[in-house]
Design an enzyme around this catalytic site. Structure first.
Site, PDB file in Angstrom:
ATOM      1  N   ASN A  21       0.458  -1.171  -0.027  1.00 15.04           N
ATOM      2  CA  ASN A  21      -0.070  -0.099  -0.208  1.00 15.04           C
ATOM      3  C   ASN A  21       0.818   1.494  -0.035  1.00 15.04           C
ATOM      4  OD1 ASN A  21       0.810  -0.235   2.768  1.00 15.04           O
ATOM      5  ND2 ASN A  21      -1.359   0.289   3.450  1.00 15.04           N
ATOM      6  N   CYS A  60      -3.112   1.619   6.973  1.00 22.71           N
ATOM      7  CA  CYS A  60      -3.120   0.854   8.172  1.00 22.71           C
ATOM      8  C   CYS A  60      -3.704   1.743   9.100  1.00 22.71           C
ATOM      9  CB  CYS A  60      -1.883   0.389   8.545  1.00 22.71           C
ATOM     10  SG  CYS A  60      -0.651   1.833   8.805  1.00 22.71           S
ATOM     11  N   GLU A 109       4.670  -3.862  12.509  1.00 22.04           N
ATOM     12  CA  GLU A 109       3.973  -2.673  12.080  1.00 22.04           C
ATOM     13  C   GLU A 109       2.765  -3.466  11.183  1.00 22.04           C
ATOM     14  OE1 GLU A 109       5.907   0.530  13.478  1.00 22.04           O
ATOM     15  OE2 GLU A 109       3.846   0.152  12.736  1.00 22.04           O
TER      16      GLU A 109
HETATM   17  N1  LIG Z   1       1.091  -0.819  10.803  1.00 26.03           N
HETATM   18  C1  LIG Z   1       1.582  -0.390   9.593  1.00 26.03           C
HETATM   19  O1  LIG Z   1       2.737   0.408   9.720  1.00 26.03           O
HETATM   20  C2  LIG Z   1       1.400  -0.870   8.396  1.00 26.03           C
HETATM   21  C3  LIG Z   1       1.501   0.111   7.353  1.00 26.03           C
HETATM   22  C4  LIG Z   1       1.083  -0.779   5.948  1.00 26.03           C
HETATM   23  C5  LIG Z   1       0.285  -1.567   5.960  1.00 26.03           C
HETATM   24  N2  LIG Z   1       0.144  -2.386   7.036  1.00 26.03           N
HETATM   25  C6  LIG Z   1      -1.107  -3.751   7.108  1.00 26.03           C
HETATM   26  O2  LIG Z   1      -0.840  -4.305   5.809  1.00 26.03           O
HETATM   27  C7  LIG Z   1      -1.781  -4.874   5.466  1.00 26.03           C
HETATM   28  C8  LIG Z   1      -2.031  -4.839   3.836  1.00 26.03           C
HETATM   29  O3  LIG Z   1      -0.691  -4.984   3.213  1.00 26.03           O
HETATM   30  P1  LIG Z   1      -0.363  -6.555   2.733  1.00 26.03           P
HETATM   31  O4  LIG Z   1      -1.494  -7.133   1.978  1.00 26.03           O
HETATM   32  O5  LIG Z   1       0.686  -6.465   1.564  1.00 26.03           O
HETATM   33  O6  LIG Z   1      -0.140  -7.394   4.019  1.00 26.03           O
HETATM   34  P2  LIG Z   1       0.527  -8.852   3.928  1.00 26.03           P
HETATM   35  O7  LIG Z   1       0.623  -9.429   5.250  1.00 26.03           O
HETATM   36  O8  LIG Z   1      -0.348  -9.849   2.990  1.00 26.03           O
HETATM   37  O9  LIG Z   1       1.905  -8.822   3.135  1.00 26.03           O
HETATM   38  C9  LIG Z   1       2.896  -8.129   3.539  1.00 26.03           C
HETATM   39  C10 LIG Z   1       4.017  -8.768   3.095  1.00 26.03           C
HETATM   40  O10 LIG Z   1       4.221  -9.769   3.686  1.00 26.03           O
HETATM   41  C11 LIG Z   1       4.617 -10.697   2.744  1.00 26.03           C
HETATM   42  N3  LIG Z   1       4.030 -12.119   2.932  1.00 26.03           N
HETATM   43  C12 LIG Z   1       2.738 -12.471   2.887  1.00 26.03           C
HETATM   44  N4  LIG Z   1       2.806 -13.842   3.510  1.00 26.03           N
HETATM   45  C13 LIG Z   1       4.157 -14.218   3.722  1.00 26.03           C
HETATM   46  C14 LIG Z   1       4.793 -15.289   4.361  1.00 26.03           C
HETATM   47  N5  LIG Z   1       3.991 -16.301   4.671  1.00 26.03           N
HETATM   48  N6  LIG Z   1       6.135 -15.113   4.619  1.00 26.03           N
HETATM   49  C15 LIG Z   1       6.906 -14.099   4.234  1.00 26.03           C
HETATM   50  N7  LIG Z   1       6.310 -12.972   3.823  1.00 26.03           N
HETATM   51  C16 LIG Z   1       5.109 -12.909   3.517  1.00 26.03           C
HETATM   52  C17 LIG Z   1       3.746 -10.333   1.360  1.00 26.03           C
HETATM   53  O11 LIG Z   1       4.278 -10.849   0.129  1.00 26.03           O
HETATM   54  C18 LIG Z   1       4.308  -8.744   1.458  1.00 26.03           C
HETATM   55  O12 LIG Z   1       5.345  -8.423   1.092  1.00 26.03           O
HETATM   56  C19 LIG Z   1      -2.981  -4.402   6.112  1.00 26.03           C
HETATM   57  O13 LIG Z   1      -3.278  -5.220   7.230  1.00 26.03           O
HETATM   58  C20 LIG Z   1      -2.296  -3.121   6.607  1.00 26.03           C
HETATM   59  O14 LIG Z   1      -3.231  -2.808   7.947  1.00 26.03           O
HETATM   60  C21 LIG Z   1       0.257  -1.927   8.285  1.00 26.03           C
HETATM   61  O1  LIG Z   2      -0.473   2.230   5.921  1.00 22.08           O
HETATM   62  C1  LIG Z   2      -0.040   2.610   6.811  1.00 22.08           C
HETATM   63  C2  LIG Z   2       1.446   3.456   6.548  1.00 22.08           C
HETATM   64  O2  LIG Z   2       1.998   3.538   7.560  1.00 22.08           O
HETATM   65  C3  LIG Z   2       0.768   4.653   6.151  1.00 22.08           C
HETATM   66  S1  LIG Z   2       1.487   6.120   7.002  1.00 22.08           S
HETATM   67  O3  LIG Z   2       2.787   5.829   7.393  1.00 22.08           O
HETATM   68  O4  LIG Z   2       0.447   6.513   7.855  1.00 22.08           O
HETATM   69  O5  LIG Z   2       1.438   7.077   5.676  1.00 22.08           O
END
Ligand SMILES: NC(=O)c1ccc[n+]([C@@H]2O[C@H](COP(=O)([O-])OP(=O)(O)OC[C@H]3O[C@@H](n4cnc5c(N)ncnc54)[C@H](O)[C@@H]3O)[C@@H](O)[C@H]2O)c1
Ligand SMILES: O=C[C@H](O)CS(=O)(=O)O
Length: 480
Positions: free
Chosen positions: A155, A287, A253
């Site tokens: 994202n 997120c 995160e």
């Molecule tokens: N807290 C934060 O700062 C933050 C920031 C951005 C996104 N997010 C969260 O991320 C999610 C959306 O992103 P997404 O769909 O890419 O998440 P995801 O967990 O599906 O994937 C994240 C990363 O992990 C990898 N991955 C997936 N399964 C794996 C495994 N078994 N082993 C190793 N790597 C693996 C993916 O290829 C990707 O690179 C949402 O839940 C969002 O809230 C959190």
């Molecule tokens: O998706 C969550 C990222 O951390 C976005 S931001 O850091 O709040 O811009």
């Protein structure tokens, strides 16, 4: 895409651009059109092992530099990112779908972490502690934790990477990065600019391919001393378990479920502006996007009417089209999840005040949607929707609002609008989240500590706190 000099369809290992051992590739598509925009190597354990070994071999030379010498290279990377901001933004919009305006903003945000930690690395201070014995002296050193594995989401294909590699490199660590397969080109472009900035070979390695195979190697290798993960709570939980056998340091995160509370004493117009910013940024795919709205009875009807009116007016379109405010979701599965949340809510009595359906553009576009009459038992209040849907729950008392907001296993961000000072302090202290936005819907900056509590994560990124997760504290007890 061929006119994009920063487009790399190879991975970057030990300062070389390489293909997968078996020659396999993973196609990358434009979420707005479904068109194939390129392909990246489909790597596995063997390539990952080589990247880890390269990182481990490169670290001593990097640690031997002064913090200022490391900062000079990082500063050069920041400057190159900003020089190439437009090209990086276009690459990002093409693979992730967000509007070009948001993509430009993300590149500046991503570069800000490089700039920030270039300087933070020069302020990694130790301690001299008054001794417990006349014949002893006590000194505390801060040293780089070691090889860092980074795994990042789709994202924010640039900022989620620099939020990790900047403190890691500034602390003296080498990094092996696995970006999301949906958005690899932004990561590979960063590697190209790091190479141009003079970052020595082996310090920043980018591998693409099967996440389980690569992740298994990154979490299992004893040469990797830290995992920094950003993504869903489900995957974070899995990776944390995979790190246990080698006792790795871990930053997590993870997912969010942000409440947005509007009290009777709020400035309702300001609250609507904040709601729009927090809900619809990146088409609701962040997120820290508001996931559930709680509005006190006295202002409920005015707030939902204004929010619905403004939501209906949002421009949905391709990220490259002028004025686009809501781009496509990342893939069809994301649209199906949004549809499921809307259907579940309306089946349980929620009322659609705006949107509610797939957009007439088709594909992965969804209408900005506002639902009233939402209740705490609905999926839209329990799970991270990750789309442009605002579900509104009416409440009566301040205590009710706090209880409802805290009724979640997540605790990343929360927002509320109020003007009574006593209420502001009571609510800010009572909310179980790592971040609280007060009379604002936008909280993202490199200077503040970003992270969650409960099942939204471990650790903080950004700010002066963010480099600590890439350092070990060593106690020297010196006999005289
Ligand atoms: N807290 C934060 O700062 C933050 C920031 C951005 C996104 N997010 C969260 O991320 C999610 C959306 O992103 P997404 O769909 O890419 O998440 P995801 O967990 O599906 O994937 C994240 C990363 O992990 C990898 N991955 C997936 N399964 C794996 C495994 N078994 N082993 C190793 N790597 C693996 C993916 O290829 C990707 O690179 C949402 O839940 C969002 O809230 C959190
Ligand atoms: O998706 C969550 C990222 O951390 C976005 S931001 O850091 O709040 O811009």
């Amino acid at each position: 895409m061929s006119d994009t000099p920063l487009l790399r369809e190879s991975c970057y290992i030990d300062g070389k651009w390489v293909k997968a051992d078996g020659g396999g590739t993973i196609a990358v598509t434009d979420p707005a059109t479904g068109a194939r925009i390129g392909a990246v190597p489909d790597m596995g354990e063997a390539e990952t092992r080589r990247a880890i070994e390269a990182a481990h071999a490169a670290m001593p030379g990097w640690v031997a530099l002064t913090a200022k010498e490391r900062a000079t290279i990082l500063r050069r990377l920041h400057d190159l990112m900003m020089t190439h901001q437009e090209e990086l933004a276009r690459l990002l919009t093409r693979e992730q779908g967000k509007s070009l305006a948001e993509a430009r903003g993300e590149i500046a945000y991503a570069a800000s972490f490089i700039e920030w930690f270039a300087e933070e690395g020069r302020r990694v201070y130790g301690d001299v502690i008054p001794s417990h014995a006349a014949d002893k002296r006590i000194v505390v050193l801060k040293q780089p934790v070691g090889v860092v594995a980074a795994i990042t989401p789709w994202n924010f294909p640039s900022a989620m990477i620099t939020r990790k590699i900047a403190p890691a490199l500034a602390a003296g660590c080498a990094v092996v990065l696995k970006p999301a397969s949906e958005t690899p080109f932004s990561a590979l472009a960063l590697a190209a600019l790091a190479e141009e900035a003079g970052l020595p070979a082996g310090l920043f390695n980018v591998i693409t391919g099967g996440s389980r195979a690569i992740g298994g190697e990154l979490t299992g290798s004893p040469l990797v001393r830290k995992l920094s993960f950003t993504g869903s709570t489900e995957v974070g939980r899995l990776l944390l378990g995979q790190c246990a056998p080698t006792i790795k340091k871990a930053s997590m995160e993870l997912g969010g479920n942000a409440p947005f509370i509007v009290f009777d004493d709020a400035d309702v117009d300001a609250a609507v502006e904040g709601a729009l910013a927090s809900k619809y940024r990146n088409s609701g795919q962040t997120c820290v996007c508001t996931n559930r709205f709680y509005v006190q009875a006295g202002v409920h009807d005015a707030f939902v009417a204004k929010l619905a009116e403004r939501s209906r007016a949002l421009k949905v379109g391709n990220g490259f089209d002028d004025g686009t405010q809501i781009g496509p979701l990342i893939n069809p599965a994301a649209v199906e999840k949004v549809e499921q949340h809307v259907a579940d809510a309306t089946a349980k009595g929620a009322v659609v005040l705006a949107g509610g359906h797939r957009h007439k553009l088709g594909g992965s576009f969804f209408e900005p949607t506002v639902l009233s009459g939402v209740t705490q038992d609905m999926l839209i209040a329990r799970e991270e929707t990750f789309g442009p849907v605002a579900g509104v729950i009416r409440f009566e008392t301040e205590a009710d609002a706090i209880a409802l907001a805290n009724d979640s296993e997540f605790g990343l961000a929360a927002y509320f609008y109020a003007r009574d000072l006593g209420r502001v302090w009571r609510v800010a202290e009572a909310l179980e989240t790592g971040i609280v936005g007060i009379n604002t819907g936008l909280i993202s900056t490199e200077v503040a500590p970003f992270g969650g509590v409960k099942q939204s994560g471990i650790g903080r990124e950004g700010s002066r706190y963010g480099i600590e997760d890439y350092l070990e504290t060593k106690y020297l007890c010196m006999g005289l």
